[in-house]
Design an enzyme around this catalytic site. Structure first.
Site, PDB file in Angstrom:
ATOM      1  N   CYS A  51       0.787  -1.071  -0.056  1.00  0.00           N
ATOM      2  CA  CYS A  51       0.132   0.046   0.042  1.00  0.00           C
ATOM      3  C   CYS A  51       0.922   1.365   0.000  1.00  0.00           C
ATOM      4  O   CYS A  51       1.985   1.181   0.482  1.00  0.00           O
ATOM      5  CB  CYS A  51      -0.716  -0.105   1.317  1.00  0.00           C
ATOM      6  SG  CYS A  51      -1.609   1.436   1.595  1.00  0.00           S
ATOM      7  N   SER A  53       0.932   3.726   2.019  1.00  0.00           N
ATOM      8  CA  SER A  53       1.459   4.037   3.119  1.00  0.00           C
ATOM      9  C   SER A  53       2.732   3.309   3.696  1.00  0.00           C
ATOM     10  O   SER A  53       3.584   3.696   4.404  1.00  0.00           O
ATOM     11  CB  SER A  53       0.320   3.607   4.422  1.00  0.00           C
ATOM     12  OG  SER A  53      -0.885   4.266   4.080  1.00  0.00           O
ATOM     13  N   HIS A  56       5.152   5.277   1.790  1.00  0.00           N
ATOM     14  CA  HIS A  56       5.595   6.517   2.838  1.00  0.00           C
ATOM     15  C   HIS A  56       6.508   6.290   3.955  1.00  0.00           C
ATOM     16  O   HIS A  56       7.271   7.136   4.283  1.00  0.00           O
ATOM     17  CB  HIS A  56       4.284   7.170   3.164  1.00  0.00           C
ATOM     18  CG  HIS A  56       3.379   7.763   2.112  1.00  0.00           C
ATOM     19  ND1 HIS A  56       3.641   7.943   1.101  1.00  0.00           N
ATOM     20  CD2 HIS A  56       2.009   7.706   2.146  1.00  0.00           C
ATOM     21  CE1 HIS A  56       3.089   8.404   0.289  1.00  0.00           C
ATOM     22  NE2 HIS A  56       1.789   8.315   0.583  1.00  0.00           N
ATOM     23  N   HIS A  72       0.796  -3.745   6.366  1.00  0.00           N
ATOM     24  CA  HIS A  72      -0.234  -3.440   7.098  1.00  0.00           C
ATOM     25  C   HIS A  72      -1.624  -3.850   6.613  1.00  0.00           C
ATOM     26  O   HIS A  72      -2.691  -4.018   7.147  1.00  0.00           O
ATOM     27  CB  HIS A  72      -0.628  -2.029   7.364  1.00  0.00           C
ATOM     28  CG  HIS A  72      -0.764  -1.412   6.452  1.00  0.00           C
ATOM     29  ND1 HIS A  72       0.360  -0.733   5.330  1.00  0.00           N
ATOM     30  CD2 HIS A  72      -1.837  -0.807   5.822  1.00  0.00           C
ATOM     31  CE1 HIS A  72      -0.253  -0.213   4.421  1.00  0.00           C
ATOM     32  NE2 HIS A  72      -1.471  -0.055   4.787  1.00  0.00           N
ATOM     33  N   CYS A 180      -7.149  -2.864   4.268  1.00  0.00           N
ATOM     34  CA  CYS A 180      -6.887  -1.807   3.929  1.00  0.00           C
ATOM     35  C   CYS A 180      -7.379  -1.124   2.445  1.00  0.00           C
ATOM     36  O   CYS A 180      -8.399  -0.101   2.877  1.00  0.00           O
ATOM     37  CB  CYS A 180      -5.311  -1.412   3.999  1.00  0.00           C
ATOM     38  SG  CYS A 180      -4.960   0.358   3.733  1.00  0.00           S
TER      39      CYS A 180
HETATM   40 ZN   LIG Z   1      -2.802   0.905   3.571  1.00  0.00          ZN
END
Ligand SMILES: [Zn+2]
Ligand SMILES: [Zn+2]
Length: 379
Positions: A51, A53, A56, A72, A180
């Site tokens: 993902c 994130s 990031h 995650h 997610c």
């Molecule tokens: Zn995510």
């Protein structure tokens, strides 16, 4: 603790993808994992989505204590449960949730568990309980957890509230996305916007989350669903999961084109990218009484500028976090949507072996990955 028979590798010595420094490589290495403590669960990870994130974290835009294991969006099997866990058992299939909660504080009791301060402390400290991490590198260095999950690893220990039992008929790769991308995208439609049959929707950004906003809008009965992206392949995928119209933002004035398609404005506009300019576009195309929903993750110093006058049309701008619902309620419902054929995930999943985690993160960062990359584990 009781260990399920047939666990492939030694759960106390899983291989994990460790980030030692911002921008650094994800290093596949064996780590030392403690058995689950009170109200914790040991899970064998079977599939983990990659993902934005996670990118990031690697790039430092989502600052976390280091060293850390990202990841995650995951699903797996319960291997063992710690003391006090009486509602999960070894062998059960679970989706991991980035939103654990204490269940006892006033925020949780008020039904706003997504904002539980205890879970916030887990995320900020990279621990499993606000104080201790549950694993370490071979030299004894404590290894941090990403919001209690860290699923770029063969085995993980997570808080009990971060594991949600699901129907084992759901394939692991699809189940991972429920944690997610799907929870965020469909949740934004159902919980934040409350899209109703016959309404109109615009979705800016057709990555893993945006495509799930599109299909959430389809499942909600939206009459027109305008998907916007720079990538023709992503727009083609958006059509397959429910978009009625697509706009290539690379060479079009998006606000003007949405207005051409829907002259009265759209009832719900979603920024599924997380860029201020996109959120401004989303707000600008809403109809009177409409809602602009911020779905993406914005830079911590991002600001937006909006025309104030349109607010007289009772437009709303709302933020969401992971779809704004209760994962323990929403994830099983999404699994049911999947098994009933309403939620289409086969189209969105591209499986890769876990050993390619670094290349998968690089590919997502470069923006040329169309489907959701899901890491699967050998054995
Ligand atoms: Zn995510
Ligand atoms: Zn709480």
């Amino acid at each position: 603790m009781t260990v399920a028979p047939g666990s492939p590798s030694d759960p106390s010595r899983p291989t994990a993808a460790v980030l030692r420094e911002v921008g650094g490589p994800l290093e596949l290495t064996t780590v030392e994992l403690d058995p689950p403590g009170p109200d914790q669960v040991l899970v064998r990870v079977r599939a983990t989505g990659v993902c934005a994130s996670d990118v990031h974290i690697v790039d430092g835009r989502l600052p976390k204590p280091l060293p850390i294991v990202p990841g995650h969006e995951a699903a797996g099997e319960v291997v063992a449960v710690g003391p006090g866990v009486d509602d999960l058992r070894p062998g059960q299939h679970v989706v991991l949730s980035i939103l654990p909660r204490c269940g006892r504080c006033t925020v949780c009791r008020d039904g706003r568990g997504n904002h539980c301060p205890w879970a916030g402390a887990l995320g900020a400290t990279g621990t499993l309980d606000g104080r201790r991490t549950g694993w370490r590198l071979d030299d004894g260095t404590p290894l941090h957890h990403f919001n209690g999950i860290s699923a770029f690893a063969e085995h993980v220990v997570v808080p009990r509230s971060g594991a949600i039992a699901i129907d084992p008929a759901v394939p692991f790769a699809s189940a991972a996305l429920l944690g997610c991308a799907v929870a965020t995208g469909v949740g934004a439609v159902r919980n934040a916007a409350n899209v109703r049959p016959g309404q109109t929707v615009a979705v800016f950004g057709c990555g893993g989350v945006g495509l799930n906003v599109v299909q959430g809008a389809r499942m909600a009965g939206a009459e027109r669903i305008v998907a916007v992206d720079l990538d023709a392949a992503k727009l083609a995928l958006a059509r397959r999961v429910g978009a009625t119209d697509t706009l290539d933002a690379s060479h079009l004035d998006v606000r003007a084109e949405v207005a051409r398609l829907l002259p009265e404005g759209v009832d719900h506009a979603f920024d599924a990218i997380g860029r201020p300019r996109v959120l401004e576009d989303a707000f600008a195309v809403t109809a009177p009484g409409g809602t602009a929903v911020a779905v993406g993750l914005y830079a911590t110093d991002a600001t937006i500028t909006l025309d104030a006058f349109p607010l007289i049309g009772e437009r709303r701008l709302v933020g969401t976090y992971l779809g704004g619902g209760d994962p323990h309620r929403d994830v099983p419902a999404l699994a049911a949507d999947l098994l009933a054929g309403r939620l289409l995930l086969d189209e969105l999943v591209m499986e890769r072996p876990f050993t390619e985690v670094g290349a998968a993160v690089d590919g997502l960062r470069a923006g040329h990955v169309v489907a959701r990359q899901v890491l699967t584990f050998a054995g």
